[in-house]
Write a protein that holds these residues in place. Structure first.
Motif, short mmCIF file in Angstrom:
data_model
loop_
_atom_site.label_atom_id
_atom_site.label_comp_id
_atom_site.label_asym_id
_atom_site.label_seq_id
_atom_site.Cartn_x
_atom_site.Cartn_y
_atom_site.Cartn_z
N ILE A 47 11.42 31.05 -20.01
CA ILE A 47 10.45 32.08 -19.63
C ILE A 47 9.05 31.52 -19.88
O ILE A 47 8.76 30.96 -20.94
N ALA A 48 8.19 31.67 -18.89
CA ALA A 48 6.82 31.17 -19.03
C ALA A 48 6.06 32.05 -20.02
O ALA A 48 6.15 33.28 -19.97
N PRO A 49 5.30 31.43 -20.92
CA PRO A 49 4.52 32.22 -21.88
C PRO A 49 3.46 33.08 -21.18
O PRO A 49 2.93 32.69 -20.14
N SER A 50 3.16 34.21 -21.77
CA SER A 50 2.21 35.14 -21.16
C SER A 50 0.77 34.60 -21.20
O SER A 50 -0.08 35.05 -20.45
N ALA A 51 0.52 33.62 -22.07
CA ALA A 51 -0.83 33.07 -22.19
C ALA A 51 -1.14 32.03 -21.11
O ALA A 51 -2.27 31.57 -21.01
N MET A 52 -0.13 31.69 -20.31
CA MET A 52 -0.34 30.65 -19.30
C MET A 52 -0.78 31.27 -17.98
O MET A 52 -0.18 32.22 -17.50
N PHE A 53 -1.83 30.73 -17.42
CA PHE A 53 -2.25 31.08 -16.07
C PHE A 53 -2.14 29.80 -15.26
O PHE A 53 -3.01 28.94 -15.31
N PHE A 54 -1.03 29.63 -14.55
CA PHE A 54 -0.63 28.37 -13.93
C PHE A 54 -0.59 27.30 -15.03
O PHE A 54 0.14 27.45 -15.99
N SER A 55 -1.38 26.26 -14.93
CA SER A 55 -1.35 25.24 -15.99
C SER A 55 -2.48 25.46 -17.00
O SER A 55 -2.64 24.68 -17.93
N TYR A 56 -3.26 26.52 -16.84
CA TYR A 56 -4.36 26.83 -17.76
C TYR A 56 -3.83 27.67 -18.91
O TYR A 56 -3.22 28.72 -18.70
N ASN A 57 -4.05 27.22 -20.11
CA ASN A 57 -3.59 27.91 -21.31
C ASN A 57 -4.74 28.71 -21.89
O ASN A 57 -5.72 28.15 -22.38
N SER A 58 -4.62 30.04 -21.85
CA SER A 58 -5.71 30.90 -22.35
C SER A 58 -5.70 31.04 -23.87
O SER A 58 -6.63 31.61 -24.44
N GLN A 59 -4.66 30.53 -24.55
CA GLN A 59 -4.62 30.60 -26.01
C GLN A 59 -5.54 29.57 -26.65
O GLN A 59 -5.89 29.68 -27.81
N LEU A 60 -5.91 28.55 -25.88
CA LEU A 60 -6.76 27.51 -26.44
C LEU A 60 -8.22 27.94 -26.40
O LEU A 60 -8.73 28.33 -25.36
#
Length: 195
Positions: A47-60
């Motif tokens: 399952i893809a993490p919810s923080a991922m927007f395509f290959s962009y990681n919004s948690q960083l």
């Protein structure tokens, strides 16, 4: 003295099994059973993490969390770089540096040759991450930790570990190039090398 010549045997044929041999029938039955087992097997999709927007990681985001690998500490010493100062220069933000128990274990195992690296790793500015698994292999530990929580930047110079981390989407890799730190796979990578 020359070598003694061996006489060639004429009409010599490689021995073959009869196609109806019982030993061959067993192998075919096993292959069929394995194929049936593979068809019945349930495929498990990650399952893809919810923080991922395509290959962009919004948690960083600043303050960045950086996990150091054993060889990264050694290369930092060789290039005369302070991990905290150099990572701040690379990312232009506050950085929290973490070292896992496995990395500490590897440095302790390496012995006297790497005592400077061990002293740097025991720096109170670095935070320790406890490991619950068996063994002291740091690469598997770092990969498992990064896959569970994709809020880390992995600092390594190990090619195999880099290759394994690149398969995990949204995890940036920090490495050393031209006597300074650089980051790959990060959208706001100010310190990334210019091509």
């Amino acid at each position: 003295m020359g070598k003694a010549k061996k006489t060639r045997k004429f009409a010599e044929v490689k021995r073959l099994l009869n196609p109806k041999d019982a030993r061959l029938v067993h192998k075919e039955d096993e292959k069929k059973k394995k194929q049936v087992a593979k068809e019945d097997e349930v495929r498990k999709l990650e399952i893809a993490p919810s923080a991922m927007f395509f290959s962009y990681n919004s948690q960083l985001g600043p303050p960045y969390h950086i996990i150091l690998d054993t060889n990264f500490i050694n290369f930092s010493i060789q290039n005369k770089l302070d991990p905290i100062k150099a990572s701040m220069d690379c990312l232009y933000a506050k950085c929290t540096i973490y070292i896992t128990d496995c990395v500490m274990g590897e440095l302790e195992k390496l012995g006297q040759k790497f005592r400077v690296a061990l002293r740097i790793a025991k720096d109170p500015r670095f935070e320790r991450l406890p490991c619950t698994h068996k063994g002291v292999y740091a690469d598997d530990c770092l990969l498992e930790r990064v896959t569970q929580a994709r809020c880390y930047i992995v600092a390594t110079c190990d090619r195999d570990l880099k290759r394994r981390i690149r398969k995990v989407p949204g995890v940036p890799i920090m490495y050393i190039t031209q006597r300074k730190y650089s980051v790959e796979r990060m959208p706001e990578a100010f310190g990334a090398p210019r091509q």
